[in-house]
Scaffold this motif. Structure first.
Motif, PDB file in Angstrom:
ATOM      1  N   ILE A 103      10.780  12.860  10.112  1.00  0.00           N
ATOM      2  CA  ILE A 103      12.136  13.407  10.250  1.00  0.00           C
ATOM      3  C   ILE A 103      12.076  14.860  10.695  1.00  0.00           C
ATOM      4  N   SER A 104      11.196  15.633  10.089  1.00  0.00           N
ATOM      5  CA  SER A 104      11.054  17.039  10.452  1.00  0.00           C
ATOM      6  C   SER A 104      10.686  17.200  11.923  1.00  0.00           C
ATOM      7  N   ASP A 105       9.739  16.381  12.373  1.00  0.00           N
ATOM      8  CA  ASP A 105       9.320  16.431  13.775  1.00  0.00           C
ATOM      9  C   ASP A 105      10.474  16.069  14.701  1.00  0.00           C
ATOM     10  N   ALA A 106      11.203  15.027  14.359  1.00  0.00           N
ATOM     11  CA  ALA A 106      12.329  14.604  15.189  1.00  0.00           C
ATOM     12  C   ALA A 106      13.406  15.684  15.253  1.00  0.00           C
ATOM     13  N   ASP A 138      26.719  15.384  12.967  1.00  0.00           N
ATOM     14  CA  ASP A 138      26.658  14.031  13.523  1.00  0.00           C
ATOM     15  C   ASP A 138      25.372  13.833  14.315  1.00  0.00           C
ATOM     16  N   GLU A 139      24.972  14.831  15.071  1.00  0.00           N
ATOM     17  CA  GLU A 139      23.739  14.740  15.848  1.00  0.00           C
ATOM     18  C   GLU A 139      22.523  14.659  14.918  1.00  0.00           C
ATOM     19  N   THR A 140      22.516  15.479  13.881  1.00  0.00           N
ATOM     20  CA  THR A 140      21.420  15.460  12.908  1.00  0.00           C
ATOM     21  C   THR A 140      21.339  14.104  12.222  1.00  0.00           C
ATOM     22  N   ILE A 157      18.146  11.432  12.327  1.00  0.00           N
ATOM     23  CA  ILE A 157      17.521  10.908  11.105  1.00  0.00           C
ATOM     24  C   ILE A 157      17.622   9.390  11.072  1.00  0.00           C
ATOM     25  N   LEU A 158      18.765   8.848  11.432  1.00  0.00           N
ATOM     26  CA  LEU A 158      18.944   7.398  11.442  1.00  0.00           C
ATOM     27  C   LEU A 158      17.965   6.728  12.406  1.00  0.00           C
ATOM     28  N   ARG A 159      17.768   7.313  13.593  1.00  0.00           N
ATOM     29  CA  ARG A 159      16.814   6.736  14.557  1.00  0.00           C
ATOM     30  C   ARG A 159      15.398   6.741  13.989  1.00  0.00           C
ATOM     31  N   VAL A 160      15.029   7.815  13.291  1.00  0.00           N
ATOM     32  CA  VAL A 160      13.691   7.870  12.688  1.00  0.00           C
ATOM     33  C   VAL A 160      13.544   6.780  11.623  1.00  0.00           C
ATOM     34  N   VAL A 161      14.533   6.644  10.767  1.00  0.00           N
ATOM     35  CA  VAL A 161      14.471   5.642   9.701  1.00  0.00           C
ATOM     36  C   VAL A 161      14.449   4.232  10.298  1.00  0.00           C
TER      37      VAL A 161
END
Length: 57
Positions: A43-46, A3-5, A9-13
């Motif tokens: 995404i990788s950085d986040a 859920d955290e991951t 990812i959603l915040r980055v998108v």
């Protein structure tokens, strides 16, 4: 943990710039590839830093 991951990812998108969104839809393969690589790097950085929020120093 998943859920955290997903949230990261959603915040980055959600904050992806318009040019990136546009290039992801491009018929130009090179532009689309650059956009995909950029999004993957974001995404990788986040994920590495545990945040999808903008860092402002």
């Amino acid at each position: 943990m998943a859920d955290e991951t997903n949230a990261i990812i959603l915040r980055v998108v959600e904050r992806a710039p318009q040019w990136l969104r546009h290039d992801l839809e491009s018929k130009d393969a090179a532009a689309r590839r650059r956009a995909e690589e950029t999004l993957a790097a974001m995404i990788s950085d986040a994920l590495a830093n545990g945040t999808g929020a903008n860092r402002e120093d």
